[in-house]
Design a protein around this motif. Structure first.
Motif, short mmCIF file in Angstrom:
data_model
loop_
_atom_site.label_atom_id
_atom_site.label_comp_id
_atom_site.label_asym_id
_atom_site.label_seq_id
_atom_site.Cartn_x
_atom_site.Cartn_y
_atom_site.Cartn_z
N MET A 789 0.83 -1.21 0.00
CA MET A 789 0.00 0.00 0.00
C MET A 789 0.86 1.26 0.00
O MET A 789 0.52 2.26 -0.64
N ALA A 790 1.99 1.24 0.72
CA ALA A 790 2.84 2.42 0.77
C ALA A 790 3.62 2.61 -0.52
O ALA A 790 3.88 3.76 -0.92
N ASP A 791 4.00 1.52 -1.18
CA ASP A 791 4.80 1.63 -2.39
C ASP A 791 3.97 1.90 -3.63
O ASP A 791 4.52 2.33 -4.66
N THR A 792 2.66 1.66 -3.58
CA THR A 792 1.81 1.86 -4.75
C THR A 792 1.25 3.28 -4.73
O THR A 792 0.72 3.74 -3.70
N ASP A 793 1.37 3.97 -5.86
CA ASP A 793 0.87 5.35 -5.92
C ASP A 793 -0.65 5.37 -5.99
O ASP A 793 -1.30 4.33 -6.12
N ASP A 794 -1.24 6.57 -5.89
CA ASP A 794 -2.68 6.73 -5.88
C ASP A 794 -3.23 7.12 -7.23
O ASP A 794 -4.24 7.84 -7.33
N SER A 795 -2.57 6.66 -8.28
CA SER A 795 -3.14 6.85 -9.61
C SER A 795 -4.35 5.95 -9.78
O SER A 795 -4.66 5.12 -8.92
N ARG A 796 -5.05 6.15 -10.88
CA ARG A 796 -6.24 5.33 -11.11
C ARG A 796 -5.88 3.85 -11.15
O ARG A 796 -6.59 3.03 -10.57
N GLU A 797 -4.73 3.49 -11.80
CA GLU A 797 -4.30 2.10 -11.83
C GLU A 797 -3.87 1.62 -10.45
O GLU A 797 -4.17 0.50 -10.03
N GLY A 798 -3.16 2.50 -9.70
CA GLY A 798 -2.73 2.13 -8.37
C GLY A 798 -3.89 1.93 -7.42
O GLY A 798 -3.89 1.02 -6.59
N VAL A 799 -4.90 2.79 -7.50
CA VAL A 799 -6.08 2.65 -6.65
C VAL A 799 -6.80 1.35 -6.95
O VAL A 799 -7.26 0.63 -6.04
N TRP A 800 -6.90 1.05 -8.24
CA TRP A 800 -7.57 -0.22 -8.60
C TRP A 800 -6.83 -1.42 -8.04
O TRP A 800 -7.44 -2.37 -7.57
N ARG A 801 -5.51 -1.40 -8.08
CA ARG A 801 -4.72 -2.52 -7.56
C ARG A 801 -4.90 -2.66 -6.05
O ARG A 801 -5.04 -3.77 -5.53
N LYS A 802 -4.90 -1.53 -5.35
CA LYS A 802 -5.08 -1.59 -3.90
C LYS A 802 -6.44 -2.16 -3.53
O LYS A 802 -6.56 -3.01 -2.64
N LEU A 803 -7.46 -1.70 -4.23
CA LEU A 803 -8.80 -2.22 -3.95
C LEU A 803 -8.90 -3.71 -4.28
O LEU A 803 -9.58 -4.47 -3.58
N ARG A 804 -8.20 -4.11 -5.34
CA ARG A 804 -8.25 -5.53 -5.72
C ARG A 804 -7.57 -6.40 -4.66
O ARG A 804 -8.04 -7.48 -4.33
#
Length: 911
Positions: A789-804
């Protein structure tokens, strides 16, 4: 295997020192102390004429000198000789060639066997008092006979006794026991009394062997069966004679006794005294009486190991040949076969090597020799070297077939020397050390991809040699091709064999019987194998029926319960016959875990209830908590931190199930053992499981060029600094390690799960990473998710990955991570969950106190208020809040969270 020296060169050196001037050295026999009876030719010059005469002496290996026993006045062809323990009497057998014409032979049917031995030689046995001058006269013991004849002195424990005993063997006729008297004259000198007495031990036999170590005589004779099998008639047994292998045990002051009678199933045994193969070979070591139609040898060990080794050739019915020239080529080849009957295990191993050229097979004889107590070495020069696991420690199952070595000789015979492994070529007198070195096994492992051979080599180093450095080198060879399908089973052999070897160390004698119930190897016991090491070998396993009935029991011996090789063999068979014990199978634990891990919730477990807890109660010594501390002594060697961030780890759950299932199996299978011994063995084994998994994990990391002792970082930081190539190799090795250990239900090291998951996240594509998650290969622990979660940015792709990824987490763990994620999506999800809990009537769900409430004053005045209707119309948010207040009190509602989530949603939609 390497040439140590040449006896001919040694004898020439000694002859120059002792001025013996000998040549044409020949080995005539071997005595119990390892000394060799030798013969040689001596030249003497008399009146310008060279005369030759024969000498017999004794080579003392320890003193490196030759003691002359008797000098003959002429040349004589001696094939075998023996000397008594006092070295005062010499027995020898001469063989003179005769050439008889067919018309000079009598046609008496009683002597028709002479027709088959024309030109082979006439044997005659003698005894003579030892004298370097040759003044004494040899006494003839037997008439000249074409049947092979040998002589052997018995050994005495009391040297002062004046009675000497020796055996005289005449093939197909009899085995005689002679007894002679030595009269004492002046100066305590003993003189032979020529009045001999003898008894017939065996009247007719087809094969015999003398065992000098245990003073035993093995022989094969034909006898009618004593029992009739149901369905057979007595008439069929009147004519059928079965070959029986018997053994006579000799004593010093007591008469001999028959300790063994075992029926044999040997192919190609002749029914008459004729010799279709052509003649005798007259090899004095080991002392055997046989013709070339039956190559059989008994190999024994004082600990109770008895092996009957039979070598033979045969040509099976040939299938139709499709290739041109195939029939002619097949007709020139035979099957090179041998069987090893393991009396101490009650089974027979049959080994067949097809396609051996007849010109090579007819002159080759395998050498059978005990190799380092637990193995038998079968050496066929130019063909192969076979290492059979036949020891007393466990069942025979892990056999190694190695490629051929350069042919040293057509046949090597074992010598009685300290350390063992020393053999002799009787023709060239070359001394050859038959020892399987670790380098030979390592080379075989590299060259032979056969799985059974590789597993057997690993078993040898783990269980018998205890050489973890060689195991690490073998795993380095495996790491060169990590995508091989056999790699996981090789890893399983390492942890199973290593845990077994570690457990049996330092156990008390009372608990040692329980070791036979522990998992030993992944190789299936008593399974037929086909191994290819430059040649194909088929190995089959056959179980004998009630071997103990063929052996004399200890209470039936002349000296009841006197300990010797035969009583040890009886004890070994008795332990097998009492109860057929079944070894514990790791699949029993794996089946249990398939059910229990479905409901596994680490947060719901209490650490104080697990067997590895530091605060667990300790009962006596050797408990699992103590041994776990020993297993954890290598903490810090692994490339990750051995800690878990959950309340109770999966490792403890796996260990507890292993401990429970193994303890129950030991109690059920060995009811005579005390619970304390069961507890000690079970705890030691489970601790050894964990320790071997740690060692294997460390070795595999080093094979992937990730040495924790050389790296500056550990854990996730180590993965981040690795280049892509090293990450790929490390992941491929740890993936197969995880599969091997998890399928065996062995415990993984603490911290491995998180390290392996993060390594997969950094190595695989995200879609592939999700597939591993769906199939429960990876586990998203708290530390892994926080890092991702800390290493992934909050771009649209990053948000989708975190939610997944959050969807794969348990509800409580996902809520904690959402609380720490300062993103509008987090607000929306928490608000929806809060409203859902209120509307569904869930009590005790209070979302007040969520941090990171953002100030949105300016936005409310601009685009945020545009989502609300004018004052003359009802606001949708007001309507929704009214609905919530109707379901719950105002103290249960988090108005700030709901309003901010609504504004954030409107803001996002307006974008």
């Amino acid at each position: 295997m390497a040439n140590v020296d040449n006896l001919g060169r040694i004898f020439n050196g000694i002859s120059k020192t002792q001025k013996l001037s000998g040549k044409e050295w020949k080995i005539l026999g071997q005595e119990q102390d390892g000394s060799l009876v030798i013969g040689w030719v001596v030249e003497s010059h008399d009146a310008c004429e060279i005369q030759e005469h024969y000498c017999v002496g004794l080579y003392l290996h320890g003193e490196n000198k030759i003691q002359v026993l008797y000098r003959f006045k002429t040349l004589i062809h001696i094939v075998q000789a023996t000397v008594n323990s006092g070295r005062t009497l010499l027995g020898y057998v001469s063989k003179e060639k005769v050439y008889l014409l067919a018309d000079t032979l009598e046609s008496d049917e009683s002597d028709m066997s002479s027709l088959d031995y024309r030109g082979s030689g006439m044997y005659k046995a003698y005894i003579v008092e030892t004298s370097s001058t040759g003044n004494t006269v040899p006494i003839v013991l037997t008439k000249a006979s074409t049947q092979q004849t040998m002589i052997q002195f018995l050994y005495k424990k009391k040297e002062h006794s004046s009675i000497e005993k020796f055996l005289v063997f005449v093939h197909h006729k009899s085995i005689l026991l002679y007894q002679v008297q030595l009269n004492i004259i002046e100066n305590d000198e003993k003189v032979l009394d020529q009045s001999f007495s003898h008894d017939i031990l065996v009247r007719a036999f087809m094969w015999a062997q003398w065992d000098p170590v245990h003073q035993s005589l093995y022989f094969i004779h034909h006898r009618k069966p004593q029992m009739i099998v149901e369905g057979d008639t007595e008439e069929s047994y009147d004519t059928e004679l079965l070959p029986i292998l018997s053994c006579l045990q000799f004593h010093d002051d007591l008469p001999h006794e028959t300790v063994l009678n075992i029926p044999l199933n040997l192919p190609q045994l002749p029914n008459t005294s004729s010799m279709p193969c052509g003649g005798y070979e007259d090899d004095p070591i080991p002392l055997r009486i046989h013709d070339c139609s039956l190559d059989l040898q008994v190999v024994s060990d004082p600990k109770g190991l008895v092996c009957i080794c039979h070598h033979y050739l045969y040509q099976p019915v040939r299938p139709p040949m499709l290739e041109v020239g195939g029939i002619e080529e097949s007709s020139n080849t035979v099957h090179f076969a041998y069987s090893v009957t393991l009396l101490h295990h009650g089974c027979v191993l049959h080994c067949v090597v097809p396609g051996v050229p007849w010109s090579q097979a007819r002159v080759l004889k395998p050498t059978f020799i005990i190799h380092r107590e637990q193995h038998m070495l079968v050496y066929a020069p130019g063909l192969f070297t076979h290492l059979l696991d036949v020891g007393l420690s466990h069942e025979p199952c892990c056999h190694v077939l190695m490629g051929h070595a350069p042919p040293q000789a057509s046949h090597l015979v074992p010598l009685l020397q300290p350390g063992g492994g020393l053999t002799l070529d009787l023709r060239a007198l070359d001394l050859v050390r038959l020892v399987v070195s670790p380098r030979m096994l390592l080379d075989t492992f590299r060259q032979d991809p056969c799985l059974s051979t590789r597993l057997a080599i690993l078993h040898y180093f783990l269980v018998h040699a205890g050489d973890m450095e060689s195991v690490a080198e073998l795993l380095g060879i495996v790491a060169e091709n990590p995508f091989d399908l056999t790699v996981p089973q090789i890893f399983q052999e390492v942890v199973i064999g290593g845990a077994y070897a570690s457990t049996q160390k330092n156990l008390t004698s009372e608990a040692m019987p329980l070791v036979t119930l522990l998992p030993l190897t992944t190789i299936q016991v008593a399974a037929d194998l086909e191994v290819k090491a430059q040649r194909i070998m088929t190995l089959s396993h056959e179980v004998l029926w009630n071997t103990a009935m063929m052996l004399l029991s200890p209470q039936q011996r002349l000296v009841p319960y006197s300990v010797d090789m035969w009583t040890r063999l009886w004890d070994q068979l008795a332990r097998r016959a009492n109860k057929e014990r079944i070894r514990f199978q790791p699949s029993q634990v794996a089946d249990k875990l398939m059910v229990s891990l479905v409901c596994y919730q680490p947060e719901a477990l209490s650490r104080s209830s697990t067997p590895l807890s530091p605060g667990a109660s300790l009962v006596g010594s050797g408990t699992l908590a103590d041994l776990a501390a020993i297993a954890g002594s290598r903490k810090g060697d692994l490339p990750f931190y051995e800690v878990e961030n959950c309340t109770a780890s999966k490792q403890e759950h796996v260990i507890s199930v292993n401990l429970r299932e193994l303890s129950m199996h030991l109690l059920k299978s060995c009811s005579k053992q005390t619970p304390m011994n069961v507890h000690v063995v079970a705890t030691r084994y489970v601790a050894a499981q964990l320790e071997m998994c740690k060692q294997l994990c460390l070795i595999l990391c080093q094979c992937a060029s990730v040495d924790p002792h050389e790296e500056q970082e550990r854990g996730f930081a180590l993965i981040d600094q690795l280049d892509e190539g090293r990450r790929q190799v490390l992941f491929s090795m740890l993936e197969r390690f995880y599969f091997a250990v998890d399928s065996l239900a062995f415990p993984l090291p603490q911290g491995f799960t998180s390290f392996f998951t993060y390594l997969g996240y950094q190595t695989l594509s995200f879609d592939m990473f999700l597939q591993y998650l769906q199939r429960h290969v990876f586990e998203l622990q708290v530390d892994v998710m926080k890092t991702i979660m800390a290493d992934t940015d909050d771009s649209r792709e990053g948000v989708w990955r975190k939610l997944r990824l959050l969807q794969f987490l348990p509800r409580s763990r996902a809520k904690r991570l959402l609380n720490q994620w300062s993103h509008p999506i987090s607000l929306m999800i928490r608000a929806r969950e809060h409203a859902l809990n209120v509307l569904s009537g869930v009590e005790g769900v209070q979302t007040r106190g969520y941090a990171q409430q953002r100030s949105r004053g300016p936005q409310l005045c601009s685009r945020g208020l545009a989502a609300f209707p004018s004052a003359d119309r009802l606001s949708p948010l007001d309507t929704f809040l009214d609905l919530l207040t109707a379901k719950a009190s105002l103290t249960d509602l988090d108005f700030g969270l709901l309003i901010e989530a609504t504004i954030t949603s409107t803001d996002e939609f307006l974008d």
